[in-house]
Structures are given as C-alpha cells and as structure tokens.
Write a protein that holds these residues in place. Sequence first.
Motif, short mmCIF file in Angstrom:
data_model
loop_
_atom_site.label_atom_id
_atom_site.label_comp_id
_atom_site.label_asym_id
_atom_site.label_seq_id
_atom_site.Cartn_x
_atom_site.Cartn_y
_atom_site.Cartn_z
N GLU A 1 -4.90 5.44 -4.72
CA GLU A 1 -5.41 5.10 -3.39
C GLU A 1 -4.24 5.00 -2.42
O GLU A 1 -3.30 4.25 -2.64
CB GLU A 1 -6.19 3.78 -3.43
N THR A 2 -4.28 5.78 -1.35
CA THR A 2 -3.21 5.80 -0.36
C THR A 2 -3.78 5.60 1.04
O THR A 2 -5.00 5.67 1.24
CB THR A 2 -2.44 7.13 -0.40
N GLU A 3 -2.91 5.35 1.99
CA GLU A 3 -3.34 5.23 3.38
C GLU A 3 -3.90 6.55 3.90
O GLU A 3 -4.70 6.57 4.83
CB GLU A 3 -2.18 4.76 4.25
N SER B 1 6.61 8.03 -4.89
CA SER B 1 6.05 6.87 -4.18
C SER B 1 5.22 5.97 -5.09
O SER B 1 5.05 4.79 -4.80
CB SER B 1 5.21 7.34 -2.99
N ALA C 1 5.04 1.45 -5.82
CA ALA C 1 3.77 0.73 -5.81
C ALA C 1 3.59 -0.07 -7.09
O ALA C 1 3.13 -1.22 -7.06
CB ALA C 1 2.62 1.73 -5.65
N THR D 1 0.85 -1.20 0.00
CA THR D 1 0.00 0.00 0.00
C THR D 1 0.88 1.25 0.00
O THR D 1 2.00 1.23 0.52
CB THR D 1 -0.93 0.03 1.23
N ILE D 2 0.36 2.32 -0.56
CA ILE D 2 1.08 3.59 -0.61
C ILE D 2 0.70 4.40 0.62
O ILE D 2 -0.48 4.64 0.88
CB ILE D 2 0.73 4.38 -1.87
N GLU D 3 1.69 4.80 1.38
CA GLU D 3 1.41 5.61 2.56
C GLU D 3 0.85 6.96 2.17
O GLU D 3 -0.17 7.41 2.71
CB GLU D 3 2.68 5.77 3.40
N SER D 4 1.50 7.63 1.24
CA SER D 4 1.00 8.92 0.75
C SER D 4 1.55 9.16 -0.65
O SER D 4 2.61 8.64 -1.01
CB SER D 4 1.42 10.07 1.68
N ALA D 5 0.80 9.92 -1.44
CA ALA D 5 1.21 10.25 -2.80
C ALA D 5 0.41 11.46 -3.25
O ALA D 5 -0.57 11.85 -2.61
CB ALA D 5 0.98 9.07 -3.74
#
Length: 855
Positions: free
Chosen positions: A564-566, A466, A470, A403-407
Amino acid sequence: MVVCYMTNRITRGDMTQSQKKHRVLLFAAMMVVSIFATPAIAAGTASPTSTVETNEQTAETSTAESMMEEGSAKPLTISWFRDDGDGNGPYPVLPNEYDEDDTGISMFANAEGDAHLRADDSIAKNPNGQWDMVTLHVESSGLEELNPPVSGADKGLVTENFVNNDDWDVSITQADGDKELNIADNMEGYENPAGVDEDVPPVMVFADTDEVDDDFAYGDEPDTGLLVWVDPNRAVLDENGQEASFETGEEYTVEFDVHGQTEATSFETVEGDVTLEDSYEPDNKVGEEISGTSTLAGGTEVQLVLETEDGETQTETVEVEGNEVLKDTDSAGTIPAGPVTGQFDLSGMEGQEFTLTAYAPGPEDGMVDGEPARDDDVYFGENRIQVAQSSGVIQDVIDPDYTIESANASDGKPLSIPYGIGYDTAAVIGDNTGDGEVAQDDSVALDVQGTEAWDPVVLHYETSESVFEAIDKSPGENILEKFESSPLSLAVEQTNGDKALDLSEDPSGVTIALDRNTADSRLYNSKETGLFFGVDLNEVTLYEDGEPVEAEPGETYEATLTIETEDGVEEETIEFETVEGNSWIGNEEGEVEIPQSSSAEIQLNTELAAGFEWTITATSEDGSLNVSEMDHENHGNGDILAGKVAGSTPTSSATMTVDTSDLEYDTELVITASLEEDPPNSPVEVVNTTGVIVPPPSASVSVSDQAGEGDSISVDELDLSDGGFVSVHTQSASGPTIGSSSYLEAGTSSDVEVTLDEPVSEDTTLYVQVHEDTNGNQAFDFPSADDAYTDEGTPVTASFEYTYEGSSDDGDTGDDESGDDDGDSADGDDGMPGFGVPAVLTALLGAVLVLHRRA
C-alpha cells in the motif's frame, strides 16, 4: 607525398608561364601513375629490400611490444585460510580440492570463482602467525616457449623451464632493504608445509594458457599470463649472502622481463588485523549493518559477535571484502583496508547498549595436534583470536505512522531448495544459489520414498528499496511482527480448495529475508533488491474454515504480495503447486536398461528439489561390477539457475557413468540411489531397482532437400531403437535448436513433420539430430537431458538444403535505384568509391586542360 610535393612546387610564385604549363602536365601524369601504382604497392609489390626490412621490423616490434600487456603486472593474494574443511588449501599443487589428474593451475580458477583470489598490493601476516600467499601476475603471450604441461597434477607448472630460459625472468627485491627472492634458490632443499606429505615448493611459476584468471585481465587481449606463486611462510630470501625471510613493514619491487620487455609492480607486507569504530549507533531494524575494516586477505573469514546488555548474543561470520575483479579497470589493487560487515537483527532493542567483538581465525600456532588447522570449528572455536572490540547504543527509528510514497513489486517467482539447506537470510540464499542448491521451480515436493519431508519453497519478489524503510520503521520485536505491522502484506491461498496461510494467526514455518543487494544477481530479472519468504510446509500451519490443516500433494496456490503506497496499491502474484516428489532410475515405469558400453550412463531422475547430493550404487549379480559414487547433484534445465525450468513440474537428474563393456547382455544389476543430505538421518535410501544390460541404443535418420514457407520441415524416415525425438538446428547439428518433434515411439517413423519454433526466412542448410528420452518423461529436454543417439561416439545427424518459398517484404524490384542497369555497386571496378579508372582519368585530363588554359 608526390601530390603534396608537386602541389607545393606548382603554387610557387616565381614560375614562368612555360614552367607552369610543363609542371601542370607533369603533375597530371604523376597522378595517373600513382592511381595505378598505389594498388600494386598495397598488394605487396614493393621492392625486395623494403619487404625484408619491413618483416624484420615487424618481428622486432612483435617481440618487444606484444609479449606482455602494458601495465598488467599485479600482485594477487590468497588467504592462508582458503579451506572449507574439504582440502581447499592455498596450494596450486596437491593438497587441494582436486584429484591428481586435474590440479595444477586449476586451483587459481577455483579460487577466483570462490572470490578467494583478490587483486591486492599487500600480503598480511595473520594473527595466528601464518602469512597469506602472494601470486605475482602479468598478462603475456608466447607462453608456449615454456612448454607448460596441459593436464595432470603439474598442469601449467613451468618453474624449471622458466628459470632455465634466458628470455624469461622476474626479479623480486626489497625496495627499502637488501633482501631478494631468487626462484632457483627455492627449487630444492625446502620443507613442505606442516602436516603435508606432498611435494609443495615454496615458489612456483605457472603458465596460464587456459585464461583461468581472466577476471584480473586488462583490456581484451591477451588473457593468458604468467603466475609466480609464493608462500611467504617458507620462501627463503637472500640478504647479503645470508638466508632471510619476509617480515612485516617491508616493500618489494617486482619486475618481469620477457624478451627484453619489462613490466613492474610492487607489494607490501603488513600485519593482519581488524579495526572497529570507537563507538556505534545502529538502528533498531532487521539486517542492520555494522562494519569495520581489515588488512587480512580478501576472502578471509572474520567473526563479529554482538552482545546486548540483556545478554542476547548474535554472531556473524563474514568475509573480508577486497578488490576482486580488475577487468575493465585501471587499478592494480591497493593496500587492503577491506570492509568487514555483519548484518544483525536489532528490532525491538532500542536504547540497549552492546559490545561488538571481532575475532580472527585461530589457533595461534596454526596447528592442532600437529596438523594444519583448516576447519571452521577450529577457526572460531576456543582458539579464535580476539583482534578488536568496540561498543555502542541501539537507536530508535520506529514510526508507526510511516507511509510509502511509492513502490513496486515485479518478477515474482517460486524457488525450490533441498530440505535441510538454509534460507534464513538473503546472503545465505545467494550462497546456496552459487552452490547450485536454489532452483526456479513452481512446485514443492514431498519426498514420499525417503524422509517423508517437504522441500521448502521460497517466494521471491523483486521490489524497490522503499519497502525496506517501511519495514524498518514499523513496530515489532522481530521481522515477522514488523512485516505484519508495515504497509505490506502476504496472502497465500489455495486455488483448488479453501486452505490459506494466516501470518497474523500463526507465523510458524515462515521466514522473511530482506535483500538489500546481498543475494546472487542470477536470481533477479530486473532489479537486485527484493523480499524472500521461506515457507516450510513441514512446520507451517494452514487454515481451512478456521481450522488448522496441513498441505497435501496435488494442491495449487497463489501467493500475492501487496504494497500500500500513497500512489496506490501494488500487487505481484506467484503460483506454485505441491507434488509427490518421486525419484526413479530409467523411465517412470521402472524399466532400467543399461547399454553395454565403456561409458554407460545410469541416470537418476527426481521431482525433488535440485541440488541434493546422491550416492548411486550399481552391483551385478556375479560381483563383476560393484560401483558406488558419492556427491552426484541432481540438476535440471534451468537457464539462469542451477535447477529446473520455471513453469513446469520438476524433473531433474543426476548421472553416474560406469563401464559395462565386459558384461554380457541380460546381466542384471541392482541399482540404488541414496540421499546424502541431512534430513534427518543420512544417507537415506530413496531408490532401489533392478537393471539389465542391453545392446547400445541405435538410430538412423534420413531427410531430403525440400522447400516451404519456413515454418516446418519433414523428415523422411527415423529408426529409433528406444524411442525419442528429432530436433532441427541451424549452422550445425550442435548449433541452435529451432524445432523438435513430439515423442516418437521405438521403431520406424516416416514423414515426421516438425514445426519450427524459429521459422527460417531464406535459403539455408538445416540439420536434424535424433535424441533418446533419457529421463523417460516423453518431453524434449535437450540439452539438460535427452542426449543424442550416437554411432561409435558420433551423434546421429543428417543435413539438407531448404529452399525458402515464403513471401518477400523487402520491396526489392530487382532494379538498381541508382539507375545503373548493370547492377554494379557504387564502387568502381578498381575499388575506388563512386567512380572507376576511366572516370578518374577523364576528370584529371579535364583539370589539366583548365589549368593549362589558365596558365
């Protein structure tokens, strides 16, 4: 000095009271004298003797210190392989990429722009036996002494003048031996390069007065300089009275001497090779980089070939990186170990063993059928030279649950590219941008007159880095599969209908390129990493109510990238439309009027993508005019890219200049425009029309002085023979455009109001200029099109005084805040800060009295 001296004498403790009093008074008097004397001295009223000495010292200092920039001597290399099959040789005189009337030092400028001129303190002997070129460079002023030609095939060439001028010299001597390069010895009796008939000396000196090499300049001034170009393949050295040549493993010291000032540098001679690591462990991802190092000249192409155990082969031809730009640095270049880096698609290949082979350009003798081998097919054909080989195993980095933490995603934009131009990798898109074949453009054109093919559209999103990890860690056998299984998605949907692109159903016609900072920076607004989605409407499948359909002109689309990110969902949307890509000469009604002129312009206008190459032909009925010119590229008014402006249906243009001055009015011309690019048969005729010779366009304009609130102006009268526009400018008629009229019909127009896009807020002089509608779209497109009407070559303009009557927000009451009613500045009349001479005298006399009493 007077003040310090007197102060020291006054403070001595052995003075009598009387001495103190007298010296205090003397001190005050000298202070007063110095106040009046100092401005006179500053103004140049020193004695004649001191003035002469100062001028002589200044002249000596200027000659000794300012001719050459300290520390600016450096060697630059140019690859022997500088050629794209178009005559772009490494020679600063013909043969190279220029016509005979514009060559000379221009080659250095073009080589610099192509990153084929690099700062590097060594030259390499290539595996094919050919040396790279070396150019010894020093920044210098005073080049006029060498009387350099300012144009022509020998532009800047000063070899003979340099050798014969005792105030200019350069010595090139072997540091660890007895060899010496003498320029005069290489001015005659030399052989030309193999297969070259033109006169190309092995050593040439150029005076750069055009600052063509400013990327290799130190500091700010000067960026002019001296260039000593040497072909080590043919240059003759002297070794104890015997002829000698360059060999690998030598070091040479270079010393420039200009009017007694010296600047030194050095370079080495090395074997050109490529070194790979002993073994590699790359990841199974798209765009995986595998690197080696090379001593070949920066800009030399190296071929990297990766072959996996299952027999799949990928080939990357890359340039050796080098120290390209020196401006604002303190390095003059280092012995090259420049990286050679290839990007490979290793997705779905985890666990496989592979071999990596590096090839240098061939052939071994540098010749094919007695001619120099300067063609890519020869470079890396059967005569390519293997210089290194290694192996490795592809590693598995797949994480289906990643999963992507932030982008973030931003600055989405549609880019147009001519049909037949590559866009499969970010590096290729970057190269095409530099070649003017990528334009920011919100439409996709179908060539309805020629090939009946769509130009591609490339959707570009600026993203954070980021997103790459992914995609890298997502499962899939190729980039499209990995993207589909990643936390990213792309939706392309028609906004004036129900058509949509479904990558999961059919990804044909779509390519994805990850840009990890390899594309042209001009494509970016805020970042330099992102994603490119190439959409080829000739191959893509759209779906409408579940059925496959094709795109048609007149449709509008939105393309939304979702991440879609966290931290939540990021989205960025691009809008574009599909259009019929018409092309025409003159205006869209087909009326082509060509003025009788020695420099008449025939302008092709097109809605096809910018960057196409056109052949334009004009022939008169009686055969007195028959002109055909190739390689006309259509460019529009894009600001940061070669191409059209973002946010508008495209109209770009290509122009051919012809001499019609001997043709009579009403003479008819047959004009054609053909595409030179390669879909699918080249050339393809697109436009065939008839033109007629008419009197040159004429115009007049008159405007009166006026006043207002700064948001508009009025033009008294305009007379435009062919219709057009009037524009408003500051500074001069060629200054910034701050407003323009709507389209004006041919004939006389009176009291034309022009709204200012940039209002004025003070009294000023403004300028108006009248323009033709050169592309026939009745929209003001200056300066990319719509040139000014001219009268005997001079633009038709007028100026007027504008009095600003708007409200003032500066709160100025007209009173001096300091309470000084006479409005004087804080400085005194004599330029002294805060007080004038009377105040100074009063203060000094007061100080004297105090000191006198204390004494």
